[in-house]
Design a protein around this motif. Structure first.
Motif, PDB file in Angstrom:
ATOM      1  N   GLN A 104       0.842  -1.211   0.000  1.00  0.00           N
ATOM      2  CA  GLN A 104       0.000   0.000   0.000  1.00  0.00           C
ATOM      3  C   GLN A 104       0.871   1.253   0.000  1.00  0.00           C
ATOM      4  OE1 GLN A 104      -0.589   2.623   2.444  1.00  0.00           O
ATOM      5  NE2 GLN A 104      -1.770   3.484   0.770  1.00  0.00           N
ATOM      6  N   MET A 105       1.881   1.264   0.869  1.00  0.00           N
ATOM      7  CA  MET A 105       2.699   2.469   1.020  1.00  0.00           C
ATOM      8  C   MET A 105       3.480   2.785  -0.263  1.00  0.00           C
ATOM      9  SD  MET A 105       2.089   3.629   4.022  1.00  0.00           S
ATOM     10  CE  MET A 105       3.361   4.849   4.164  1.00  0.00           C
ATOM     11  N   GLY A 106       3.939   1.739  -0.943  1.00  0.00           N
ATOM     12  CA  GLY A 106       4.791   1.976  -2.113  1.00  0.00           C
ATOM     13  C   GLY A 106       4.042   1.972  -3.442  1.00  0.00           C
ATOM     14  N   ASN A 107       2.791   1.518  -3.430  1.00  0.00           N
ATOM     15  CA  ASN A 107       2.066   1.367  -4.706  1.00  0.00           C
ATOM     16  C   ASN A 107       0.699   2.051  -4.679  1.00  0.00           C
ATOM     17  OD1 ASN A 107       3.734  -0.892  -6.351  1.00  0.00           O
ATOM     18  ND2 ASN A 107       3.810  -1.380  -4.188  1.00  0.00           N
ATOM     19  N   LEU A 108      -0.235   1.451  -3.943  1.00  0.00           N
ATOM     20  CA  LEU A 108      -1.621   1.958  -4.005  1.00  0.00           C
ATOM     21  C   LEU A 108      -1.713   3.436  -3.599  1.00  0.00           C
ATOM     22  CD1 LEU A 108      -4.605   1.169  -4.547  1.00  0.00           C
ATOM     23  CD2 LEU A 108      -4.788   0.613  -2.111  1.00  0.00           C
ATOM     24  N   GLY A 109      -0.992   3.824  -2.539  1.00  0.00           N
ATOM     25  CA  GLY A 109      -1.063   5.215  -2.084  1.00  0.00           C
ATOM     26  C   GLY A 109      -0.463   6.192  -3.088  1.00  0.00           C
ATOM     27  N   PRO A 167      -8.711   3.305   3.101  1.00  0.00           N
ATOM     28  CA  PRO A 167      -8.989   4.727   2.810  1.00  0.00           C
ATOM     29  C   PRO A 167      -8.625   5.135   1.386  1.00  0.00           C
ATOM     30  CG  PRO A 167      -7.876   4.500   4.930  1.00  0.00           C
ATOM     31  CD  PRO A 167      -7.793   3.163   4.246  1.00  0.00           C
ATOM     32  N   TRP A 168      -7.757   4.370   0.750  1.00  0.00           N
ATOM     33  CA  TRP A 168      -7.384   4.695  -0.631  1.00  0.00           C
ATOM     34  C   TRP A 168      -8.367   4.123  -1.644  1.00  0.00           C
ATOM     35  CZ3 TRP A 168      -4.366   8.439  -2.119  1.00  0.00           C
ATOM     36  CH2 TRP A 168      -3.472   8.970  -1.178  1.00  0.00           C
ATOM     37  N   ILE A 169      -9.237   3.223  -1.192  1.00  0.00           N
ATOM     38  CA  ILE A 169     -10.272   2.687  -2.096  1.00  0.00           C
ATOM     39  C   ILE A 169     -11.550   3.536  -1.969  1.00  0.00           C
ATOM     40  CG2 ILE A 169     -11.636   0.642  -2.726  1.00  0.00           C
ATOM     41  CD1 ILE A 169      -8.685   0.229  -3.256  1.00  0.00           C
TER      42      ILE A 169
END
Ligand SMILES: N[C@@H](CCC(=O)N[C@@H](CS)C(=O)NCC(=O)O)C(=O)O
Length: 237
Positions: A104-109, A167-169
């Motif tokens: 999440q930290m390195g991609n989705l966010g 929260p990113w979705i």
């Protein structure tokens, strides 16, 4: 008591979700990033990257001086270790959580952030940049969908890895994505959205900033999108 330096954005919600889930006592210190409050000297002392969220734990495990933490992933790990909650203690389980937290930290966010920037905020609409990041976010939703095909949550039991990605979705429509295309993500998303702690975290955000997700003025744009090294150097000098 934990001080949470926070604004009403996905990275901020990760931390209020964790705190609401666990009931740890905390106090919110809003940092209005549209007004440039992330450049205040006191804030930079605990968050040198001029980004929310950050925390100060006045009652750290083992006692001693308060501990400060910035970067939402590091904060979630800190809080999970402090409470012994939402991250397994064994190496195998912990590794499952950590890799999806780092994903999440390195991609989705970051990719969702760029997608939002070029599709919503950029004054000049650049088709290459818009397509590039919308497609990359689409790929990441696909990765998450495959992961969730045979398990309830991202790393087995509900964990900080879910709190980081959820929260990113939430703004999937602004991200140019349809949840119907990702049935496992949809099922997971709805399960997390219905958790009372998650509802409380988002209700609180709305009270603090009724304009959650919006950047309206030219002044806000200049503060958020005109940063260089000089912005930070001027603030700490
Ligand atoms: N990797 C950081 C990213 C934090 C981040 O980008 N925060 C944004 C809000 S979501 C921010 O504070 N922006 C202020 C600015 O751009 O000056 C984290 O996860 O904590």
């Amino acid at each position: 008591m934990i001080d949470v330096h926070y604004w009403t954005t996905p990275n901020g919600h990760k931390i209020t979700i964790f705190l609401e889930e666990t009931g740890l006592p905390y106090k919110l210190f809003p940092v209005n990033i549209g007004k440039g409050e992330q450049f205040k000297r006191e804030f930079l002392a605990i968050s040198p990257n001029n980004r929310i969220p950050a925390l100060v734990d006045h009652d750290p495990p083992g006692g001693g001086a308060p501990i400060t933490v910035f970067e939402s992933g590091a904060m979630l790990v800190y809080l999970a270790e402090k409470t012994g909650k939402y991250m397994p203690g064994d190496l195998r389980g912990r590794t499952e959580v950590m890799q999806w937290l780092f994903w999440q930290m390195g991609n989705l966010g970051p990719m969702s952030g760029q997608n939002n920037h070029f599709s919503q905020y950029a004054v000049e609409k650049l088709p290459y940049a818009i397509d590039r990041y919308r497609n990359e976010v689409n790929r990441l939703y696909g990765v998450l969908n495959c992961r969730l095909a045979d398990r309830e949550f991202v790393a087995g039991a509900y964990s900080i890895a879910d709190m980081a990605s959820y929260p990113w979705i939430v703004p999937y429509e602004r991200q140019g994505q349809k949840l119907e295309d990702f049935p496992h993500v949809k099922r997971w998303f709805e399960a997390i959205r219905g958790r009372p702690a998650v509802e409380r975290a988002y209700a609180m955000a709305k009270e603090i900033n009724p304009n959650v997700g919006g950047i309206r003025t030219a002044e806000e744009r200049a503060i958020l999108f005109g940063q260089t090294a000089a912005s930070v150097e001027a603030a700490v000098r």
